[in-house]
Design a protein around this motif. Structure first.
Motif, PDB file in Angstrom:
ATOM      1  N   HIS A 202      38.529  41.758  31.974  1.00  0.00           N
ATOM      2  CA  HIS A 202      37.641  41.850  33.141  1.00  0.00           C
ATOM      3  C   HIS A 202      38.337  41.317  34.400  1.00  0.00           C
ATOM      4  O   HIS A 202      38.338  41.959  35.445  1.00  0.00           O
ATOM      5  CB  HIS A 202      36.357  41.048  32.844  1.00  0.00           C
ATOM      6  N   GLU A 203      38.965  40.155  34.277  1.00  0.00           N
ATOM      7  CA  GLU A 203      39.638  39.559  35.447  1.00  0.00           C
ATOM      8  C   GLU A 203      40.871  40.371  35.841  1.00  0.00           C
ATOM      9  O   GLU A 203      41.159  40.536  37.027  1.00  0.00           O
ATOM     10  CB  GLU A 203      40.029  38.101  35.164  1.00  0.00           C
ATOM     11  N   HIS A 206      39.739  43.179  37.970  1.00  0.00           N
ATOM     12  CA  HIS A 206      39.475  42.767  39.362  1.00  0.00           C
ATOM     13  C   HIS A 206      40.767  42.840  40.178  1.00  0.00           C
ATOM     14  O   HIS A 206      40.777  43.290  41.309  1.00  0.00           O
ATOM     15  CB  HIS A 206      38.959  41.323  39.411  1.00  0.00           C
ATOM     16  N   GLU A 233      31.774  43.984  39.895  1.00  0.00           N
ATOM     17  CA  GLU A 233      31.644  43.296  38.602  1.00  0.00           C
ATOM     18  C   GLU A 233      31.440  44.322  37.494  1.00  0.00           C
ATOM     19  O   GLU A 233      32.042  44.230  36.430  1.00  0.00           O
ATOM     20  CB  GLU A 233      30.484  42.293  38.636  1.00  0.00           C
ATOM     21  N   HIS A 275      26.333  39.392  40.326  1.00  0.00           N
ATOM     22  CA  HIS A 275      26.764  40.056  39.097  1.00  0.00           C
ATOM     23  C   HIS A 275      25.605  40.884  38.545  1.00  0.00           C
ATOM     24  O   HIS A 275      24.452  40.572  38.808  1.00  0.00           O
ATOM     25  CB  HIS A 275      27.160  39.024  38.040  1.00  0.00           C
TER      26      HIS A 275
END
Ligand SMILES: [Zn+2]
Length: 314
Positions: A202-203, A206, A233, A275
């Protein structure tokens, strides 16, 4: 505040308290410090193992890449202040970089000190070394005992984002555009390697999707940073799951991470400004896993569906 000061000034206990002796106190401090350090070092190595797998498996679709030699170095400053004494005792951390761990290189050992500053993680992206590593085996200078040696190192292409561990009681993870930071509480909360891969993926998304820059731009334009971050998000969840699948992690049931997080923070079940709410995240991840599995079954490349068709992803 004044009442508290007043109370503490004249308050006194009424019972005879035990007073531990200094030697016993020091011994117990050492035991606790030692255990805290061991736990931190284990988390660090678990995070390195999982993030390396994700960064390498996704290198073909990452815009920013580098040649990863798999040599991890450390100095005292690599550790939180209160764990530095233990780092010195347990792993021999010094002021200058020494090797903490090596992957696929039998010729290096933890006792070696790096002399070649190009191999220092802060300058591992040194252009000359990176160019050499792309085409051939490079050599780095090390000190072993009182000898100076040149040791050949090989490398693997990886997405160029630094992943670090931050000591914190908050279950959190974040991306800065250049790096990924995971807290020690998140390391504990992510029970399985699959759950941790979900978080790191997920990060990573980003960063690769340029969300940080987009959020800054949106903030300047709209002034409502919290609401504008929500679609990013959801996108990081979507793209991050592809990253996890491409790295070979099993996605079955990994979405229940969001159920556990919702149970831990009930507010996030119904209300989340910045989020998506946790039930939506769980369901979206389940749907994405089905999409990925269908692509796998039909032999399609595991690439996120783009809004606009591109050459790579029609
Ligand atoms: Zn996020």
């Amino acid at each position: 505040m004044f009442a508290l000061v007043f109370l503490s000034a004249c308050a006194h206990v009424e019972t005879r308290l035990p007073v531990p002796n200094q030697a016993a106190l020091r011994k117990e401090s050492n035991t606790q410090e030692h255990q805290a350090f061991i736990r931190y070092a284990q988390q660090l190595s678990r995070l390195d193992k999982i993030s390396t797998k994700l960064l390498q498996a996704n290198a073909p679709i990452c815009e920013k890449t580098f040649q990863d030699m798999g040599v991890r170095t450390h100095t005292l400053k690599s550790y939180p202040k209160h764990l530095r004494d233990a780092a010195k005792r347990q792993l021999g951390a010094k002021k200058h970089p020494t090797i903490l761990s090596v992957r696929d290189n039998a010729q290096l050992s933890k006792m070696d000190s790096l002399l070649d500053q190009r191999a220092n993680p802060t300058s591992v992206r040194n252009k000359a070394l990176q160019e050499t590593l792309k085409t051939e085996q490079a050599e780095i200078q090390i000190r072993r005992g009182d000898k100076t040696l040149s040791v050949p190192v090989t490398s693997n292409l990886a997405c160029d984002y630094k992943v670090s561990l931050r000591m914190s009681g908050a279950v959190n993870a974040y991306a800065t555009g250049k790096s990924i930071i995971i807290t020690t509480a998140m390391m504990d909360f992510a029970k399985t390697d699959e759950e941790l891969a979900l978080v790191v993926g997920h990060e990573l998304a980003h960063n690769t999707m340029g969300h940080i820059l987009k959020i800054i731009q949106n903030t300047i334009l709209s002034g409502f940073a919290t609401r504008t971050t929500r679609p990013f998000e959801a996108e990081a969840d979507y793209v991050g799951l592809y990253y996890m699948a491409r790295a070979g992690y099993n996605m079955d049931g990994v979405e229940t991470f969001w159920r556990r997080l919702g149970v831990k923070n009930p507010k996030s079940i119904v209300r989340a400004k910045s989020h998506p709410v946790t039930p939506a995240r769980l369901l979206s991840i389940r749907m994405t896993a089905q999409e990925i599995n269908a692509k796998r079954t039909s032999g399609q490349a595991l690439l996120p569906n783009a809004l606009k068709p591109t050459q790579q992803n029609p």
